[in-house]
Design an enzyme around this catalytic site. Structure first.
Site, PDB file in Angstrom:
ATOM      1  N   GLU A 115       0.827  -1.200   0.000  1.00 13.85           N
ATOM      2  CA  GLU A 115       0.000   0.000   0.000  1.00 13.85           C
ATOM      3  C   GLU A 115       0.866   1.257   0.000  1.00 13.85           C
ATOM      4  O   GLU A 115       1.787   1.386   0.797  1.00 13.85           O
ATOM      5  CB  GLU A 115      -0.896   0.030   1.235  1.00 13.85           C
ATOM      6  CG  GLU A 115      -1.822  -1.178   1.368  1.00 13.85           C
ATOM      7  CD  GLU A 115      -2.646  -1.141   2.653  1.00 13.85           C
ATOM      8  OE1 GLU A 115      -2.386  -0.258   3.494  1.00 13.85           O
ATOM      9  OE2 GLU A 115      -3.542  -1.982   2.796  1.00 13.85           O
ATOM     10  N   CYS A 116       0.576   2.156  -0.899  1.00 17.41           N
ATOM     11  CA  CYS A 116       1.168   3.487  -0.953  1.00 17.41           C
ATOM     12  C   CYS A 116       2.703   3.432  -0.940  1.00 17.41           C
ATOM     13  O   CYS A 116       3.307   3.130  -1.944  1.00 17.41           O
ATOM     14  CB  CYS A 116       0.628   4.356   0.179  1.00 17.41           C
ATOM     15  SG  CYS A 116       0.749   6.124  -0.163  1.00 17.41           S
ATOM     16  N   GLY A 117       3.347   3.693   0.197  1.00 18.00           N
ATOM     17  CA  GLY A 117       4.803   3.626   0.238  1.00 18.00           C
ATOM     18  C   GLY A 117       5.324   2.261  -0.123  1.00 18.00           C
ATOM     19  O   GLY A 117       6.345   2.133  -0.817  1.00 18.00           O
ATOM     20  N   GLY A 146      -1.048  -0.856  -4.700  1.00 18.45           N
ATOM     21  CA  GLY A 146      -1.549   0.417  -5.198  1.00 18.45           C
ATOM     22  C   GLY A 146      -1.433   1.479  -4.120  1.00 18.45           C
ATOM     23  O   GLY A 146      -1.011   1.218  -2.993  1.00 18.45           O
TER      24      GLY A 146
END
Length: 453
Positions: A339-341, A431
């Site tokens: 997720e993200c990072g 994502g």
């Protein structure tokens, strides 16, 4: 019979007219004071924020939780609140943004106000008094009258002198509320920030000293006894039936999930981690920054959370043995949820805060790069290519991707805006969205089932 299903839980919610009013710092000061008094306290943060609960945890030594009525319906929010408070003597809730700020910016849905309603918690409004005086009374009056039964019982004036607070006291009391104290503009209440909010506890120089000094500064000017008395008058909460523990003999074979946790990867909903443990996963923490291999043999999945990989891009890139281990895990069919990072870490390259593009794991054939503003921000509902609702999530990032994915669609609530996102296969979910597992636990279970290793 009905009484047996209720219990007393002293509690209080600290809210504010807007972000930057001092909610987190004052909440942390109160938590430290309660800890000194040996009051067993549990803390919560309204909304999807990751950073503030880390400060709560730093002070109390136990995880903080999120109460979010976009992610969960009211009944489940109440259940989560009661369940995580079960062993506590008191609960402290920190609000999100401004008290009435909710989904889409024009509703109270998922606001601190709505959480106060759902949990029936008395509210203290923290009003920043710098550069104002009598106007603070008008501000408080507006918050008292804007919505029915706002639960606002008192106010703490931040960055205000004791002399001015005493001048304003009778006008505030005319509104039917109590002035519970004043926090002057002082060095102890100034903590370091960056674009996502306060810098992490581990990045704050001498944080233990700061917290202690803040509590020392607040004790003589905040009516702590009055706050405790107010908290005790909160209505009883309904007990949630405790989950039946599965006998050891009938439990499924324990599965291990490697969870990245260090300075670069630190954004996790505690509710998500608890869900995994309750579902039979052993969480084994590792550091993509400092370790040269995954934590142990026999892992079935890897969880790469959000954080600040851009701030450690050079170090992450130079740790080739860990990057090799991530690539090898993917080849072995080990499930990866990023997720993200964590998603940026899987890219071919990532632009660091220094402007240099560093090689990363290369599982996502794209480049991560810096933008000058929030690329996509706020609550979203995720739908698959067939239009089936999958999960509720939140995005908040200043870095973007040349190919952010297109397997799912993110839809903003109460808006016509949507965008493609996510890479979703049998072995990889990656994502920018931060997923909230409780919004679709069965899907998370299905994805993680039967991992490699």
């Amino acid at each position: 019979m009905e009484r047996e299903r209720m219990r007393n839980l002293p509690r209080i919610l600290f809210a504010a007219p807007c972000s930057g009013s001092g909610k987190t710092v004052i909440t942390c000061g109160i938590l430290e004071i309660l800890k000194r008094r040996e009051i067993q306290c549990v803390s919560y943060k309204c909304g999807p924020d990751y950073i503030d609960p880390l400060f709560h945890q730093y002070i109390l030594g136990i995880p903080g939780y999120n109460l979010d009525s976009f992610f969960l319906p009211p009944g489940q929010v109440r259940s989560l609140f009661e369940e995580k408070s079960r062993k506590a003597q008191m609960a402290v809730i920190e609000g999100v943004m401004g008290f009435y700020d909710g989904v889409a910016g024009n509703t109270v849905h998922a606001s601190a106000y709505e959480i106060a309603q759902i949990t029936d918690t008395p509210v203290i409004l923290i009003a920043d008094g710098k550069k104002s005086s009598l106007s603070l009374v008008a501000l408080v009056k507006g918050f008292l009258e804007y919505q029915k039964d706002p639960h606002i019982c008192g106010v703490i004036l931040n960055r205000t002198s004791a002399m001015m607070a005493e001048r304003l006291r009778p006008y505030l009391e005319e509104l039917g509320i109590r002035l519970y104290g004043v926090v002057p503009d002082c060095e102890q209440a100034r903590w370091e920030s960056r674009h996502l909010g306060l810098t992490l506890p581990g990045e704050q120089a001498r944080l233990r000293e700061k917290v202690s000094a803040l509590a020392d500064r607040m004790e003589p000017c905040v009516d702590v006894e009055g706050l405790l008395e107010l908290a005790k008058h909160a209505s009883p909460v309904r007990k949630v039936r405790e989950k039946k523990k599965t006998p050891k003999a009938s439990r499924k074979k324990l599965r291990r999930i490697a969870v990245a946790r260090d300075e670069a990867f630190c954004f996790y909903y505690q509710e998500n981690l608890d869900f995994l443990k309750e579902d039979g996963w052993e969480l084994v923490y590792f550091s993509p920054l400092h370790h040269d291999h995954l934590p142990c043999a026999g892992i079935s999945a890897i969880l790469l959370g959000g954080g600040y990989p851009e701030g450690y891009a050079k170090e992450l890139s130079e740790n080739q043995s860990m990057l090799d281990a991530i690539r090898a895990a993917k080849r072995q069919g080990i499930k990866i949820l990023a997720e993200c990072g964590g998603f940026l870490y899987l890219h071919e390259t990532l632009e660091g805060e220094d402007g240099i593009h560093y090689p990363m794991a290369g599982l996502i054939k794209a480049k991560g790069y810096r933008t000058e503003r929030l690329s996509r921000f706020g609550y979203i509902t995720l739908f698959d290519s067939q239009g089936e609702k999958m999960l509720r999530a939140h995005e908040f990032h200043y870095w973007d991707s040349t190919l952010p994915g297109k397997d799912w669609k993110a839809v903003k609530p109460l808006s016509t805006r949507s965008w493609d996102c996510m890479y979703v296969t049998e072995e990889l979910v990656a994502g920018f969205p931060h997923l909230y597992y409780g919004s679709n636990p069965e899907w998370i279970r299905r994805f993680l089932a039967g991992g490699g290793g």
